[in-house]
Design a protein around this motif. Structure first.
Motif, PDB file in Angstrom:
ATOM      1  N   GLU A  64       0.996  -1.105   0.091  1.00 16.27           N
ATOM      2  CA  GLU A  64      -0.023   0.080   0.339  1.00 16.27           C
ATOM      3  C   GLU A  64       0.946   1.205  -0.001  1.00 16.27           C
ATOM      4  N   GLY A  65       1.118   1.871  -1.073  1.00 10.73           N
ATOM      5  CA  GLY A  65       1.979   2.913  -1.143  1.00 10.73           C
ATOM      6  C   GLY A  65       3.417   2.387  -0.969  1.00 10.73           C
ATOM      7  N   ASP A  66       4.004   3.101  -0.061  1.00  6.02           N
ATOM      8  CA  ASP A  66       5.417   2.558   0.443  1.00  6.02           C
ATOM      9  C   ASP A  66       5.566   1.662   1.413  1.00  6.02           C
ATOM     10  N   LEU A  67       4.117   1.126   1.867  1.00  6.06           N
ATOM     11  CA  LEU A  67       4.475   0.173   2.814  1.00  6.06           C
ATOM     12  C   LEU A  67       4.459  -1.191   2.154  1.00  6.06           C
ATOM     13  N   VAL A  68       5.344  -2.077   2.568  1.00  9.22           N
ATOM     14  CA  VAL A  68       5.303  -3.614   2.213  1.00  9.22           C
ATOM     15  C   VAL A  68       5.208  -4.437   3.413  1.00  9.22           C
ATOM     16  N   LEU A  69       4.247  -5.402   3.665  1.00  9.22           N
ATOM     17  CA  LEU A  69       4.149  -6.061   4.928  1.00  9.22           C
ATOM     18  C   LEU A  69       4.071  -7.687   4.362  1.00  9.22           C
ATOM     19  N   PHE A  70       4.638  -8.233   5.450  1.00  8.88           N
ATOM     20  CA  PHE A  70       4.284  -9.869   5.465  1.00  8.88           C
ATOM     21  C   PHE A  70       3.983 -10.259   6.515  1.00  8.88           C
ATOM     22  N   GLU A  71       3.664 -11.525   6.804  1.00 11.50           N
ATOM     23  CA  GLU A  71       2.962 -12.172   8.064  1.00 11.50           C
ATOM     24  C   GLU A  71       1.549 -11.838   7.861  1.00 11.50           C
ATOM     25  N   SER A  72       0.762 -12.926   7.644  1.00 13.43           N
ATOM     26  CA  SER A  72      -0.874 -12.588   7.536  1.00 13.43           C
ATOM     27  C   SER A  72      -1.487 -12.047   8.822  1.00 13.43           C
ATOM     28  N   GLY A  73      -0.838 -12.302  10.105  1.00 11.73           N
ATOM     29  CA  GLY A  73      -1.168 -11.885  11.123  1.00 11.73           C
ATOM     30  C   GLY A  73      -0.948 -10.302  11.296  1.00 11.73           C
ATOM     31  N   ALA A  74       0.055  -9.837  10.986  1.00 10.09           N
ATOM     32  CA  ALA A  74       0.657  -8.666  11.018  1.00 10.09           C
ATOM     33  C   ALA A  74      -0.151  -7.806   9.839  1.00 10.09           C
ATOM     34  N   ILE A  75      -0.401  -8.617   8.668  1.00 14.44           N
ATOM     35  CA  ILE A  75      -1.320  -7.794   7.823  1.00 14.44           C
ATOM     36  C   ILE A  75      -2.691  -7.563   8.173  1.00 14.44           C
ATOM     37  N   VAL A  76      -3.255  -8.751   8.858  1.00 15.78           N
ATOM     38  CA  VAL A  76      -4.627  -8.279   9.352  1.00 15.78           C
ATOM     39  C   VAL A  76      -4.469  -7.124  10.447  1.00 15.78           C
ATOM     40  N   PHE A  77      -3.572  -7.387  11.337  1.00 19.44           N
ATOM     41  CA  PHE A  77      -3.739  -6.426  12.286  1.00 19.44           C
ATOM     42  C   PHE A  77      -3.625  -4.880  11.839  1.00 19.44           C
ATOM     43  N   HIS A  78      -2.777  -4.671  10.876  1.00 18.40           N
ATOM     44  CA  HIS A  78      -2.457  -3.282   9.958  1.00 18.40           C
ATOM     45  C   HIS A  78      -4.044  -2.911   9.523  1.00 18.40           C
ATOM     46  N   ILE A  79      -4.664  -3.865   9.047  1.00 14.67           N
ATOM     47  CA  ILE A  79      -6.103  -3.588   8.463  1.00 14.67           C
ATOM     48  C   ILE A  79      -6.980  -3.043   9.501  1.00 14.67           C
ATOM     49  N   ALA A  80      -6.901  -3.850  10.436  1.00 17.40           N
ATOM     50  CA  ALA A  80      -7.675  -3.879  11.665  1.00 17.40           C
ATOM     51  C   ALA A  80      -7.454  -2.383  12.460  1.00 17.40           C
ATOM     52  N   GLU A  81      -6.213  -1.914  12.605  1.00 16.37           N
ATOM     53  CA  GLU A  81      -5.948  -0.674  13.333  1.00 16.37           C
ATOM     54  C   GLU A  81      -6.446   0.461  12.344  1.00 16.37           C
ATOM     55  N   ARG A  82      -6.242   0.374  11.197  1.00 14.61           N
ATOM     56  CA  ARG A  82      -6.740   1.748  10.172  1.00 14.61           C
ATOM     57  C   ARG A  82      -7.841   1.987   9.688  1.00 14.61           C
ATOM     58  N   ARG A  83      -8.763   1.036   9.815  1.00 11.63           N
ATOM     59  CA  ARG A  83     -10.111   1.077   9.368  1.00 11.63           C
ATOM     60  C   ARG A  83     -10.989   0.234  10.381  1.00 11.63           C
ATOM     61  N   ALA A  84     -12.471   0.887  10.575  1.00  9.24           N
ATOM     62  CA  ALA A  84     -13.316   0.499  11.391  1.00  9.24           C
ATOM     63  C   ALA A  84     -13.795  -0.743  11.165  1.00  9.24           C
ATOM     64  N   GLY A  85     -14.170  -1.703  12.286  1.00 11.94           N
ATOM     65  CA  GLY A  85     -15.000  -2.777  11.936  1.00 11.94           C
ATOM     66  C   GLY A  85     -14.042  -4.163  12.496  1.00 11.94           C
ATOM     67  N   LEU A  86     -12.970  -3.852  12.886  1.00 11.81           N
ATOM     68  CA  LEU A  86     -12.507  -5.368  13.179  1.00 11.81           C
ATOM     69  C   LEU A  86     -11.643  -5.219  14.556  1.00 11.81           C
ATOM     70  N   LEU A  87     -11.917  -4.047  15.243  1.00 16.53           N
ATOM     71  CA  LEU A  87     -11.317  -4.259  16.302  1.00 16.53           C
ATOM     72  C   LEU A  87     -11.961  -2.935  17.289  1.00 16.53           C
ATOM     73  N   PRO A  88     -12.540  -3.410  18.733  1.00 23.56           N
ATOM     74  CA  PRO A  88     -13.311  -2.439  19.346  1.00 23.56           C
ATOM     75  C   PRO A  88     -12.566  -1.292  19.820  1.00 23.56           C
ATOM     76  N   ASP A  89     -13.458  -0.236  19.847  1.00 22.60           N
ATOM     77  CA  ASP A  89     -12.948   1.085  20.344  1.00 22.60           C
ATOM     78  C   ASP A  89     -12.378   0.987  21.633  1.00 22.60           C
ATOM     79  N   ASP A  90     -13.152   0.514  22.643  1.00 21.98           N
ATOM     80  CA  ASP A  90     -12.597   0.479  24.066  1.00 21.98           C
ATOM     81  C   ASP A  90     -11.306  -0.101  24.196  1.00 21.98           C
ATOM     82  N   PRO A  91     -10.433   0.654  24.898  1.00 19.86           N
ATOM     83  CA  PRO A  91      -8.913   0.082  24.627  1.00 19.86           C
ATOM     84  C   PRO A  91      -8.736  -1.225  25.277  1.00 19.86           C
TER      85      PRO A  91
END
Ligand SMILES: N[C@@H](CCC(=O)N[C@@H](CS)C(=O)NCC(=O)O)C(=O)O
Length: 217
Positions: A64-91
């Motif tokens: 995505e642009g300058d970012l290159v990621l590997f490891e499916s868990g890290a990729i899913v975490f990256h997606i979940a952190e940046r877009r709503a829907g996969l991680l709750p807001d409550d810390p």
């Protein structure tokens, strides 16, 4: 910015959705993010161009642009952190969902994946039966604990999260290759709930279309 992931040109699972691009596709579908897929042969995965993105010569990767990621868990975490829907807001709830992501990949997936490898690679070895049954003991131990935790709940900790997404993809490998999951009816129902999500279906159909096209060609 366009997201590009990599996947098998011809998945060895025959389109069952067990390759790890499936979890990335599913996460992207859950958050409503379009993506392109670059398909790779086994040979291309081991060539310098891909090794520069994935040091172990595997899929999936994520660009995505300058970012290159590997490891499916890290990729899913990256997606979940940046877009709503996969991680709750409550810390605290968010931290617990992340713990479930690790549990899926670190605690539940290893014996399940090892069982797959043993069935493929060690079938003719003298230790095959013993090793397989030892792994199945480990798997049942994990599933019994997971089943007890889940109880009657729909998801592992409140609303559906990236932790559930990864756990369901991990358990699906068992569903495809053994009757072990059926011994835990609440886990079978949990996996079925995951598979029934529209985002899962879109991701599954997309990876299946790749396999069908490769088989027709
Ligand atoms: N821990 C890695 C594992 C990646 C992995 O094992 N990918 C498989 C497909 S599911 C692969 O590329 N296998 C071919 C190989 O290792 O040569 C992840 O989660 O991304």
């Amino acid at each position: 910015m366009t997201i590009t992931i990599t996947a098998f040109e011809r998945s060895p699972d025959g389109g069952k959705g067990l390759a790890r691009d499936m979890r990335v596709r599913w996460a992207l579908e859950e958050v409503g993010e379009p993506y392109d897929v670059r398909l790779l042969s086994f040979q291309a995965m081991k060539e310098p161009a891909h090794l520069a993105l994935q040091p172990f010569g595997q899929i999936p990767t994520y660009e995505e642009g300058d970012l290159v990621l590997f490891e499916s868990g890290a990729i899913v975490f990256h997606i979940a952190e940046r877009r709503a829907g996969l991680l709750p807001d409550d810390p605290n709830a968010r931290a617990r969902a992340i713990a479930w992501m690790f549990a899926a990949l670190n605690t539940v997936e290893p014996p399940i994946f090892d069982r797959t490898l043993v069935r493929i690679l060690e079938r003719d070895e003298p230790w095959y039966e013993k090793r397989l049954s030892a792994l199945e003991v480990s798997i049942r131990r994990r599933l019994a604990d997971l089943s007890r935790h889940l109880g009657d709940a729909d998801w592992l900790d409140g609303a559906f999260s990236a932790g559930d997404l990864l756990m369901v993809t991990v358990l699906l490998r068992l569903k495809a290759s053994s009757g072990i999951l059926d011994e835990y009816p609440n886990l079978s129902a949990y996996v079925a709930r995951g598979e029934a999500r529209p985002a899962y279906k879109r991701a599954f159909d997309a990876q299946l279309a790749v396999f069908k096209a490769a088989s027709a060609g």
